[in-house]
Every structure is written in structure tokens, then in C-alpha cells.
Design an enzyme around this catalytic site. Structure first.
Site, PDB file in Angstrom:
ATOM      1  N   CYS A 188       0.838  -1.195   0.000  1.00  0.00           N
ATOM      2  CA  CYS A 188       0.000   0.000   0.000  1.00  0.00           C
ATOM      3  C   CYS A 188       0.875   1.247   0.000  1.00  0.00           C
ATOM      4  O   CYS A 188       1.854   1.338   0.743  1.00  0.00           O
ATOM      5  CB  CYS A 188      -0.925  -0.012   1.213  1.00  0.00           C
ATOM      6  SG  CYS A 188      -1.869   1.533   1.414  1.00  0.00           S
ATOM      7  N   ASP A 195       0.072  -6.121  -0.444  1.00  0.00           N
ATOM      8  CA  ASP A 195      -1.013  -6.413  -1.382  1.00  0.00           C
ATOM      9  C   ASP A 195      -0.572  -7.591  -2.244  1.00  0.00           C
ATOM     10  O   ASP A 195       0.474  -7.518  -2.901  1.00  0.00           O
ATOM     11  CB  ASP A 195      -1.301  -5.202  -2.279  1.00  0.00           C
ATOM     12  CG  ASP A 195      -1.821  -4.007  -1.500  1.00  0.00           C
ATOM     13  OD1 ASP A 195      -2.604  -4.203  -0.555  1.00  0.00           O
ATOM     14  OD2 ASP A 195      -1.442  -2.868  -1.843  1.00  0.00           O
TER      15      ASP A 195
END
Length: 281
Positions: A188, A195
């Protein structure tokens, strides 16, 4: 101008359970696109395919309703919606009485459309498909199709985007190939939280070196960027370094906060891929 640091990411947030579209936080696409050489009209088309797994509201009798929503945001929109703000917005429906499912769909469609164009002229609206509880069993799980790059046993040493790893053989006839990897990971942009994703790369052109392509995908491992921005970076790096005549990049990221985001970018208009989740999603 809204910046990611001004969003609710990484901050304590009040739980708002009454409909409030002002919770949506748009972020301009332009600044991150400029970093990868995209100024003005992009050379790619596409969409961001979202799935909302935690969607609920009350009917007029106060009985909770649940559904899934598939949301399609056009890539030509001027803004993305920061994902935590999207979750907070969906939460604001939780104790809101709404008469009909179609009204829920229309509210989401109108509110997200306004956010992604953020006061500018709306050139394409957002698509919203509602999946009700009685239809949940029809939702398929399917992995991305293509030759699995992860089969290769190779050394990886670079964990920030390294486009110089991308090469193509220019002295042979053009080919058409589709590759898949489940080793895509980025972080992120604001919180640094991981992620996880799978990526599908389809192209026509000079043959792309497979080991280099896999090492390039792995090189995103410590990179901080939103999903949409990572996919556009991958597209532009392959387009610039390998010079295919056609290119499509499609990534499916695992869900966070009840939402998954699945960007699709292509060098030519075409049918959108089906918004079908993978096993990890």
C-alpha cells in the site's frame, strides 16, 4: 487536490452506519501516470473491476439485506477511489433503509461515478452489478488462464521495479502468448501493508524473455503503489521495453476490507475480462 496521505488510510475512522456518499475519497490518476510517462490521453484503455463482498442495508421493514456487488470503473476516469473510503462508504448503508435492490445499485453507481470524475465532465459512468444471496452459488472461482511463469526455478535478487530485466528477441517471427504469475506482491502506498495478486500478461510481438519477465514481476515485491498504478506501470514498462504490437495486463489482487480491486489495461479496445475471483480472493 486530494493526496493519498490525506485519506483515512492508516488512521482511526468513525463507524458511520447511515448513508453518506461524502465518505468517498477520490485521488487523481494524473500524478502517478506522469511518473511512468503517461501525460494526457493514455495509450491504453481498460477498467478497474472491484468486488464488494461486505454489502448490506435494511429494507423498509428494518430487515437486513446482503449482496455482492461487481463494480466497473473506467480507466479513462480522472480519479480512483481510495479503497478504505470505499469500505467506509459501503458501511454507511448498513443501517440505511432502502426500498429496493435497484435503488442500492443506482446509489452506488451514481456516487462512485461522481467520485471518479470528481467534478469534471462524466465521459463514462461506472457499472454496478448486484448479486443477491440466492445467486451466491453461481459465483465461480477460476484461475487466470495462461502459461505459468512460476514454474521456472530461477534466482531473484531485485525487489523494486526493474524494467531493465525486460527483453524481447527481435530477430524471430512475432508470437502471440499469454503468461500468468501468482508472485505479484506490492505494498500500500500509504500504510506499507502487503497487497497480494496474480497477473496475466497477453501480447503479440517479438518473443518476451520469460525468466526476465518473471524476475520483473517479482521486483514489485517491496514497491509501494496502489493496485491500479502497479498495473499501469507494468503495462508501460513492457510496452516501452519489449515493443509489442498488442498488449494486455490484468491483475487480480486479494481482497482487503471486504473489497478486491482487479485492474485491466489493454492497448486496444475489447471485451472486458469476466470479474471472476481466483482461489486466493
Amino acid at each position: 487536490m486530494n493526496t493519498p496521505e490525506q485519506s483515512q488510510l492508516g488512521k482511526s475512522s468513525a463507524y458511520v452506519d447511515q448513508y453518506d456518499p461524502s465518505l468517498l475519497f477520490p485521488i487523481p490518476r494524473a500524478s502517478k501516470r506522469a511518473e511512468i510517462g503517461v501525460v494526457g490521453q493514455p495509450i491504453f484503455v481498460g477498467a478497474d473491476l472491484w468486488t464488494a463482498f461486505e454489502l448490506s442495508w435494511l429494507n423498509t421493514k428494518g430487515k437486513p439485506q446482503v449482496a455482492l456487488a461487481h463494480i466497473t470503473v473506467p480507466a479513462e476516469s480522472t480519479h480512483i477511489v481510495e479503497s478504505k473510503s470505499f469500505k467506509l462508504y459501503l458501511n454507511s448503508l448498513n443501517n440505511t433503509r432502502i426500498e429496493a435492490v435497484d435503488e442500492v445499485r443506482q446509489r452506488i453507481r451514481q456516487d462512485i461515478s461522481r467520485a471518479v470524475w470528481h467534478g469534471g465532465p462524466m465521459q463514462a459512468s461506472v457499472g454496478v452489478k448486484m448479486v443477491l444471496a440466492e445467486e451466491f452459488d453461481k459465483e465461480p472461482v477460476h484461475e487466470l488462464d495462461g502459461l505459468n511463469l512460476d514454474r521456472m526455478d530461477l534466482e531473484c535478487t531485485r525487489y523494486e521495479p526493474a524494467p531493465d530485466l525486460l527483453t524481447a528477441t527481435c530477430d524471430e517471427a512475432p508470437v502471440t502468448e499469454t503468461f500468468v504469475s501468482h508472485l505479484l506482491k506490492s505494498n500500500c502506498l500509504v500504510t506499507g501493508q502487503p497487497d497480494w495478486g496474480s497477473v496475466q500478461i497477453s501480447y503479440t510481438g517479438h518473443q518476451i524473455d520469460q525468466p526476465g519477465l518473471l524476475q520483473y514481476i517479482v521486483s514489485f515485491r517491496n514497491h509501494n503503489e496502489f493496485h491500479e498504478q502497479c498495473v499501469e506501470r507494468i503495462f508501460m514498462d513492457i510496452w516501452t521495453r519489449c515493443k509489442p504490437t498488442k498488449l494486455t495486463v490484468y491483475a487480480r489482487y486479494t481482497r482487503r476490507g471486504g473489497l478486491d480491486i482487479n485492474p485491466w489495461r489493454s492497448s486496444a479496445p475489447g471485451k472486458l475480462p469476466p470479474n471472476v475471483r481466483t482461489a486466493r480472493q
